[in-house]
Design an enzyme around this catalytic site. Structure first.
Site, short mmCIF file in Angstrom:
data_model
loop_
_atom_site.label_atom_id
_atom_site.label_comp_id
_atom_site.label_asym_id
_atom_site.label_seq_id
_atom_site.Cartn_x
_atom_site.Cartn_y
_atom_site.Cartn_z
N LYS A 129 0.86 -1.19 0.00
CA LYS A 129 0.00 0.00 0.00
C LYS A 129 0.89 1.23 0.00
O LYS A 129 2.03 1.19 0.48
CB LYS A 129 -0.88 0.01 1.24
CG LYS A 129 -1.92 -1.09 1.21
CD LYS A 129 -3.19 -0.68 1.92
CE LYS A 129 -4.19 -1.82 1.90
NZ LYS A 129 -4.87 -1.97 3.17
N HIS A 132 2.09 6.96 2.15
CA HIS A 132 1.61 8.29 1.83
C HIS A 132 1.81 9.26 2.98
O HIS A 132 2.31 8.88 4.05
CB HIS A 132 0.14 8.24 1.39
CG HIS A 132 -0.77 7.68 2.42
ND1 HIS A 132 -1.27 8.43 3.45
CD2 HIS A 132 -1.29 6.43 2.57
CE1 HIS A 132 -2.04 7.67 4.20
NE2 HIS A 132 -2.06 6.45 3.69
N HIS A 135 1.36 8.70 6.75
CA HIS A 135 2.30 7.98 7.61
C HIS A 135 3.38 8.87 8.17
O HIS A 135 4.20 8.44 8.97
CB HIS A 135 3.00 6.86 6.83
CG HIS A 135 2.07 5.76 6.44
ND1 HIS A 135 1.75 5.51 5.14
CD2 HIS A 135 1.37 4.88 7.19
CE1 HIS A 135 0.91 4.50 5.09
NE2 HIS A 135 0.65 4.10 6.31
N1 ARG Z 1 -0.51 -0.76 9.90
C1 ARG Z 1 -1.45 -0.04 10.68
C2 ARG Z 1 -2.06 1.09 9.86
O1 ARG Z 1 -1.43 1.57 8.94
C3 ARG Z 1 -0.83 0.56 11.91
C4 ARG Z 1 -0.32 -0.42 12.90
C5 ARG Z 1 -0.03 0.21 14.21
N2 ARG Z 1 0.50 -0.68 15.16
C6 ARG Z 1 -0.18 -1.61 15.83
N3 ARG Z 1 0.47 -2.39 16.65
N4 ARG Z 1 -1.48 -1.73 15.68
O2 ARG Z 1 -3.16 1.49 10.16
#
Ligand code: ARG
Length: 572
Positions: A129, A132, A135
């Site tokens: 993905k 962007h 982040h």
């Molecule tokens: N990958 C997730 C997102 O982009 C964020 C993960 C954050 N960390 C976690 N341990 N939930 O929404």
């Protein structure tokens, strides 16, 4: 005014009254009408009620306590229920300059965190993905906290909890097998993958059987099918390779890339423990933890078809981190949109009777949008972080070329300024605020920006270069230190002296912007000083101390920028 507040905060940090915060104490401090009484005074009747003692006795006790320890005051006296403070400015200046001369960029470090491990889950991007602009905050806030914890002696563990599991990988395989010839993966990378992924969704509306194919492919990944795994790994590699380049430009590295997939075989024990504690309810075939009693929707852990979820993996990850790192705290730097998710799974851990649930901290932040309103991922109007960085660097180069035509290494300076501007911006405001990004704003050399602070540091460095070899190590005599007296000099010394406590405050509140704002303040303060005081051609007896002060400002600006993740060009 600013100077006064800093002094008050500094004094308050030495006054300990149970049940009253340092901020509150600072707010009670006044400037006595007669300066002979002291520079500042604290009226102790404010504490009479809470301490159940007369103000006169309180003032006397506080004075004794402060005098009994190390403190920066020339005098502390209890008079009629007031606590009067006097600063010894030259002594303070001498202390600060000596420490910086000895420690260099280690100045501000401490061992407040000795023996404590802090896990920081940040950036945590999703495979295949777009990386962007959404982040940006998680990445730079997490990285800043990581460096600050280390500076104060904590053992920090940076974790990129990759989004590398889920049914979307089945869809991606179908898309890739059908349309890989429509993209140039080598050139387009994740952008190419996103393109065919979007196409999958469009096509699946008319051909729902594609969804079945995708499910079948995801099942194959789960079962360890060779072809399926090969493609899955390919997507992962392409993504990590691409984000890796951005991380390098931002100066960020992680200690662990254990993402969601890593927990595939680690959820069962947690689910078993939940069953054993009778915390699982089965609802329409799905396993949930009912949180109704706590005013929350249920935490869904296993779907009716047996599939586990984001929360199941987070539960397993929390246990794994506790076992592996025995953390003092585990932070999750994730947008506020996920507030409920974290509340839910923290609650589940609490209900399991794990006392460390209270060491789990969600560090939420607001949204970043662009001035022209582009942001939405769904509509395909994604703003890639890499493009934002590139454009900022490009614009920086233009500005620098106009401002300083003779500068060497313009491209290198532009990279530092352009990227620094974006990072600095993302860390300027209270993290919870939604912010709007504009190139003009972040690159304004006179605003509250990265380039402004970088420029001020470069100015310091230019003074130091011109000064040539100056002995900054031999302790300063008080006659020399008098060269730092005056409003601007005192303000600077006081600000520099607070560096360590500013970092400490920033991590206590999980708020890197406290350091960013401090840097703006320090840069401003220096520029005022620079305007009002001669340095290179100062009176001989003052010259050395003033140059040492410029060096001190430079050291703190550069180190502060390093902490927030902004590099400092020597010239610009
Ligand atoms: N990958 C997730 C997102 O982009 C964020 C993960 C954050 N960390 C976690 N341990 N939930 O929404």
């Amino acid at each position: 005014m600013e100077n006064t507040d800093i002094r008050k905060a500094e004094i308050a940090s030495y006054v300990k009254v149970e049940g009253v915060s340092a901020e509150e104490i600072a707010s009670y401090i006044v400037i006595p009408p007669d300066t002979a009484m002291g520079d500042y005074a604290l009226p102790c009747f404010r504490f009479a009620k809470i301490l159940r003692k007369p103000p006169v006795a309180i003032a006397e006790e506080l004075a004794r306590a402060i005098k009994g320890g190390e403190n920066p005051f020339a005098s502390v006296e209890a008079v009629n229920g007031y606590l009067n403070f006097k600063f010894d400015r030259t002594a303070e200046a001498g202390r600060v300059l000596k420490e910086i001369a000895e420690k260099g960029s280690d100045y501000g470090a401490s061992n407040e965190g000795a023996g404590k491990t802090v896990c920081i889950d940040y950036s945590s991007i999703n495979i295949a993905k777009p990386f962007h602009i959404g982040h940006l905050s998680s990445t730079v806030i997490g990285a800043a906290l990581y460096r600050m914890y280390k500076k104060l002696g904590y053992n920090a563990v940076g974790i990129n909890h990759l989004g590398d599991w889920g049914t979307q990988f089945g869809k991606l395989i179908v898309a890739y097998k059908k349309w890989s010839d429509e993209i140039d993966l080598e050139k387009e990378g994740v952008m190419g993958l996103t393109k065919i992924y979007v196409k999958f969704h469009a096509e699946a509306e008319e051909h729902p059987e594609l969804e079945d194919e995708a499910r079948a492919w995801f099942k194959k990944i789960e079962d360890g099918d060779k072809e399926a795994l090969k493609l899955y790994e390919l997507f992962k590699e392409i993504t990590l390779n691409e984000v890796g380049k951005v991380y390098t430009r931002l100066g960020i590295a992680f200690d662990s890339y254990n993402g969601e997939a890593f927990y595939n075989d680690k959820m069962t024990p947690v689910l078993d423990a939940l069953e054993a504690k009778n915390l699982i309810t089965v609802s329409d075939g799905a396993k949930i933890v009912d949180l109704n009693e706590y005013g929350m929707s249920p935490c869904l852990l296993v779907k009716a078809d047996g599939a586990t979820l984001y929360a199941t993996r987070d539960l397993a990850a929390a246990f794994y981190r506790k076992q592996t790192y025995d953390f003092y705290k585990c932070l999750y730097v994730v947008a506020y949109q996920q507030n409920l998710h974290f509340k839910q799974f923290f609650k589940v851990i609490e209900l399991m009777g794990e006392s460390w649930y209270k060491d789990l901290v969600h560090v939420p932040f607001g949204m970043v949008s662009l001035e022209d309103g582009t942001m939405s991922t769904r509509k395909g109007k994604v703003v890639w972080l890499k493009d934002v960085l590139d454009k900022s660097v490009e614009k920086s180069l233009k500005i620098i070329s106009e401002k300083s035509a003779g500068l060497k290494n313009k491209a290198d300076v532009a990279e530092k300024v352009g990227i620094g501007a974006v990072v600095f911006f993302a860390l300027t405001n209270n993290r919870i605020k939604d912010i709007t990004f504009s190139y003009d704003k972040v690159l304004n050399f006179d605003g509250e920006t990265g380039p402004y602070v970088q420029y001020t540091n470069a100015r310091c460095m230019s003074v130091l270069r011109k000064a040539g070899a100056v002995d900054l190590v031999t302790p300063f005599a008080s006659e020399e230190l008098e060269g730092l007296n005056g409003k601007e000099g005192e303000e600077l010394v006081s600000l520099i002296g607070r560096f360590s406590s500013v970092i400490s405050d920033a991590i206590a509140k999980y708020e890197p912007s406290i350091v960013t704002r401090y840097l703006i303040e320090l840069a401003r303060s220096f520029n005022r000083y620079y305007l009002e005081n001669r340095i290179l051609n100062a009176e001989e007896k003052y010259r050395r101390a003033r140059i040492a002060l410029v060096n001190a400002v430079h050291v703190v600006l550069e180190e502060g920028m390093r902490l927030i993740g902004v590099r400092a060009p020597e010239e610009m």
